[in-house]
Enzyme design. Sequence first.
Site, short mmCIF file in Angstrom:
data_model
loop_
_atom_site.label_atom_id
_atom_site.label_comp_id
_atom_site.label_asym_id
_atom_site.label_seq_id
_atom_site.Cartn_x
_atom_site.Cartn_y
_atom_site.Cartn_z
N CYS A 142 37.86 42.45 43.38
CA CYS A 142 38.04 43.79 42.80
C CYS A 142 37.36 44.87 43.65
CB CYS A 142 37.57 43.81 41.35
SG CYS A 142 38.19 45.24 40.42
N HIS A 234 40.86 39.99 38.71
CA HIS A 234 39.74 39.18 38.21
C HIS A 234 40.25 37.84 37.68
CE1 HIS A 234 36.46 42.17 38.36
NE2 HIS A 234 37.40 43.06 38.08
N GLU A 236 38.59 35.32 37.48
CA GLU A 236 37.48 34.67 36.79
C GLU A 236 37.31 35.12 35.35
OE1 GLU A 236 35.60 38.56 38.03
OE2 GLU A 236 37.19 37.22 38.75
#
Length: 312
Positions: A142, A234, A236
């Site tokens: 990001c 993202h 994650e």
Amino acid sequence: MPVKIPDDLPAYSVLQSENIFVMSMQRAETQDIRPLKILILNLMPTKVETEIQLLRCLGNSPLQTDVTFLQAATHESKNTSREYLGRFYRTFDEIRNEKFDGMIITGAPVETIDFEEVDYWDELCGIMDWCKTNVCSTLYICWGAQAGLYYHYGITKYDLDSKISGIFEHKLLVKDEGITKGFDDRFFMPQSRHTQVSQELIKENPHLHVIADSWETGAGIIVDERNQVFITGHFEYESSTLAYEYERDLAAGKEPHVPDNYFEDNDPSKDPVVRWRGHATLFFTNWLNYNVYQKTPYNIEDIGKDIRWPNQ
């Protein structure tokens, strides 16, 4: 194989409860295995949550990883105590003479600030320069990706009229790249940002290659010829992360729009629909395997010896 972390790190018990294989430092020292040394520069204000998210992704790999968390020493954290950082995090001065097989640089809530105005920008530039010869592969996430593209290639970011927030479909453009091996032609990735980088400028640079993009949010996964990976979203994120951000912004009076393609029927009173977890797991497993394990030398001190960057 397990992620090696301190057994008193809060993430340890959380991951154990999820059956993610984590190993204490004491137990790891009894094994005759050379684990992959992974450095994580955690720039997110929610340190513990980000630790859990990333360790969960790394723990799904069959490769053993020895994780070190790094803080920006020139930044005063408002959300994490000095005691916590001193206990579980190291500073750049403490690791600058070490080599690492892989490094992750996270996002940060400073998107709308010019890079040079970020209080730890000079320190971050020093770390990114150090990565050239001390890390086999660096993964930028990001804002971290925007910072890396700007520092290494001069690609600037620009402000968006409204925040990109939600789960967006991406199209796989290159099918023989290790980082996306096993991916479907279409996949989803969470996005949460106020700024954008130009896909056209990225494509004009001969050292950069867009591996996947979205017609709504632009370049999604970018790689360069020096084994660096940049993702604008993202992978994650947990199922509840975008909901937390949405509710946080509502409480702050920011009038955010409901994250796109996230809640069931786009109704924030309903649960999120998780549609990125499989590709997220595959992405981090591929990075550890193809970008780190298969490219890093067995003798870690040999990292960087045969690498030449344009400014060297």
